[in-house]
Design a protein around this motif. Sequence first.
Motif, PDB file in Angstrom:
ATOM      1  N   VAL A 102      36.487 -35.524   6.588  1.00 17.69           N
ATOM      2  CA  VAL A 102      36.831 -35.617   8.000  1.00 17.69           C
ATOM      3  C   VAL A 102      38.333 -35.710   8.195  1.00 17.69           C
ATOM      4  CG1 VAL A 102      36.507 -38.125   7.985  1.00 17.69           C
ATOM      5  CG2 VAL A 102      36.421 -36.887  10.130  1.00 17.69           C
ATOM      6  N   THR A 109      40.206 -32.219   9.886  1.00 15.27           N
ATOM      7  CA  THR A 109      40.288 -32.403  11.325  1.00 15.27           C
ATOM      8  C   THR A 109      41.682 -32.078  11.824  1.00 15.27           C
ATOM      9  OG1 THR A 109      38.639 -34.155  11.196  1.00 15.27           O
ATOM     10  CG2 THR A 109      39.948 -34.041  13.207  1.00 15.27           C
ATOM     11  N   PRO A 150      32.135 -29.695  10.784  1.00 17.43           N
ATOM     12  CA  PRO A 150      32.223 -31.119  11.118  1.00 17.43           C
ATOM     13  C   PRO A 150      32.887 -31.307  12.476  1.00 17.43           C
ATOM     14  CG  PRO A 150      33.006 -30.718   8.885  1.00 17.43           C
ATOM     15  CD  PRO A 150      32.851 -29.386   9.547  1.00 17.43           C
TER      16      PRO A 150
END
Length: 987
Positions: A835, A839, A172
């Motif tokens: 996410v 992240t 991602p």
Amino acid sequence: MNSEEKLAKVVVGKLVERGGSLRLVTKRCFQRFDVDGSGSLAIEDVARCLEDLLPGVDKSDVQRLAERLGGDVSQIADTLETLHATGGGGLPAASRPDSSFEHRLEVLLAKVSARVATLATEAHARLPASRRLPARKNQLIRELGLREIRNAFSQDRLTPAQMGAALDRFRPPGQPALLATSADIARLWEMCDHGDPEAFVRLFHDVDFGGHHCDKPGEVRLRYKQSRTLAAPPAGWRRRELARAVGRSFRLPKKGLEIEHVFGYSSLSGPNLMASGERIVYAAAGVAVVQQRRGCQQQQHYFRGHDDDVACIAVDAEGLLGATGQVQSGDAAPYACVWSVTDGLELRRFSGDFQRLVCCLCFFRDASHLCAVSGDDRHTLYVYDLRNLESNKPVIAAPCKSGVKPPAVTVLAAAPERVCARLGVQHLIVSAGIGHLAFWRIEDEMPRFVRRLPTYGARRAPDATRCVGFLDDAVATGGSDGRVYVWRDAAISLTFQAHKGPCRAIVFNNNNNNNQRRMLLFTGGADGVIRCWARDGANKKKYELVAAHRPSSPHAPTKQDQDQDQDQDDEWPAEKTLEPPPPPRPHVMKKLQAYQRAAVLQKVAKKEQWSTFESLRRTGDRGVVDLAIYPDGRVVAGLGFGTIARVDVEKKRETIIQRSHHATTSDIEAHPVDPNVCATVGLDCLLCVWNVETRELVESASLPAPGSSVAIRAGIQTLPDHYAVGLGTGAINLRAADDVKCSVLERSVSRQPIQKVRYDKTGRLLAVGSHDTTIYLLDASTPDYSLLRRFKGHSSTVMHLDFSEDSKVLQSSCAGYEILYWDLERGRMLTHDNVDSETRWHTWTLTLGFPVMGIFKKDSDGTDVNVAHRSNDLIVTGDDSGYVNLYNAPVVCRHAAHIQYSGHSSHCVGARFLKDSRRIVTTGGRDASVFVWRLVDRSSSNVSPPGEMALVPPAPRPAWIAGCDLTSDDRTITSPQKHRKTPEAWT
């Protein structure tokens, strides 16, 4: 037998000496550090327990033994019991459960599964409606997901490098590589029959649908009260990691904070500057500052006995005792404190008699008594005997002024010994304020006193008396009419006009070494001028002006400002009526009138807006606030715009001692390269750059409008260093780092005020959050900062922004208590569930999210915490009560343990760790002050120093209220909530 085994036998021997079952004794010993009751300890907690059992043993040896024993309490008990029964034997190897390849493979497959599910769901949404049948939805998503896998592994045989590139397709944006090392990729390549794609599909299919990963780490969503967006722990976290995080949040940080320097100067209603030897004493926000220059630096120490605004301050004649009074704080009554100027220690506290606030204070000439005026309706004067240590009751209580809203009595001054001797009184106290002036003659035999009111004769009394000073044989007062009045026996001896506005400060220099024949009188007024007066030798009832000086202002007009003023004046509609054009046709008349009316109203609104900004820039007292005099005759002035300066009136020059903001501060930002530099902006239209090492304001610049946020770009080789300031006009103003007075660019971004600006790690992107709920992404690599994208989706003002490490993802929070994530390359909102958990963020300044779930105190909502900043294992926050709070990170315990520091007297609106994480800088909103805090090791003493309070919750409860089951025996954290785009849709 190695050293760890020898130490283990010593531990066993000490536990056996306690008596009873060795297993039970071991559990009781180690469970003292099991604060969350999970049965597992962090390695550092095991080491702490072993240090208690092995005093004097080297900490490195104890650490190695703790790693060998592991963190499971039951396993430690079994190991030591076996060691005791066998009389020897090997200890288990050091526990590293999360560092194995199996664990990394498990996390890899979970991440790939979540990402494939997201891509498959997006592909399903792009299908024609005729193919998106509800009955076949799960089957279609499953087929599309397998197609994504086969497309990535399209070749018959893959090399290890090709397999790594294929896996990278499922990474991602904003997240690290799925397998970081080539060794892990090589092992996975061998597991897949040396690069067979079908082998990887089988491995993926078995793990995904075989039930071992039915609950992915990326699917965990935690709900808590203050946020509308569910939070997610880091990817791969299980029950043990989350329980340890709760236990860590339950413990107080090992580090603490100390005030290193305060930039600020409060313009009180009364005096706020005293000279004590070579020191100056003044109030800033909620602290009293004692400052003295040593070498090339300004050294400060503080009195921190107040929890709200310091309303008044006084110092005795010898400069050894200080007194401060504060305003009412919530339901707590105001109080006055007496403290030592030398070290800032509190000596006495008087409370219970005051209402609303303590208006003013003063010591008797011999420091035997303290006078204070309360903020009640009668402005009662209280006199306390400082020699009586057993009683805090006043010996005198008398009304000063009634019928006027407090604080009307703002000045209280005690005559020095020379004046009392010439006037024939033991103690003379002068009180002054709005429509008030009184002379109090007090005898030593308390409570005998005589109050005398002034006699103005035929002269008109001023509306207010702003200041009181003492000559050799008389009392001098400054009135709101700008005149100086000299009093003898409560009657006017002489008066003269000193200033155009109110006269606010008077000091008398009786140590004039240059000319003993002339006694100099210094006055300061609201007109911003300091004047020096000398008594005429021929006519002792007349004072002549010797010199005058107007100190400089940080808003001194430049040619650019003058040109701007001229431009604004040119835009103002002319007063004279212009010749009207020929009348248009009737059907156009109405539209034309509306257009002309709108054009005129737009010009008027622009003129009014500029006038508002100009008044904000000039906000603050431009005049002289107070004057003090050193023993050698030098004059120090407290000026408007938050400035303290040493002034030479005759030579017309000043030396700045302290300069700060003079109106509400809005934001603060740390320099990304220099660990000693930070910048602030405020509603006073000032950009200030500070150096915390040299403790000075490096430079400041006047902005064209109030500043709301600031960001710094530095250390980028191909790009110039800039300060980007968000303005209340909806524009950004760029300043050159080498000269902040030089405006590089001013670009209009939004029609509403800017709330937050933030550079990414590369310095090529600038995100701007506005009150119009929109995020504007600007290309900072171009000279004109061109607009790249607009992101819309928030329901309220955008409050905080953070970039990912690779500058591909942006997270934002708004005043509507929600967090959104944005794909900067595709220009759209990210909605897949992992996410936030996977992240890596370049900074964390959001007040919402998993790392800061527990920063909210009891009975607080999402608005009570204004700012947060994370650095390594600590988080600092600032709240509406003005407190600076320090937590262990991440903060996932409800009402987590923290250390609370007072100092600010207004909302703490900015807090940042500096680059080296050794200091924290905070700013206090309306108190217009900037505090520099130094991180120090906390002492083991249970007694907290002044201004510090340690708060610990009663139990280590998780901060979330739904969405995670900690009592489950599953290996991974489970979530009962259903979410869109989850791998469950595959089955």
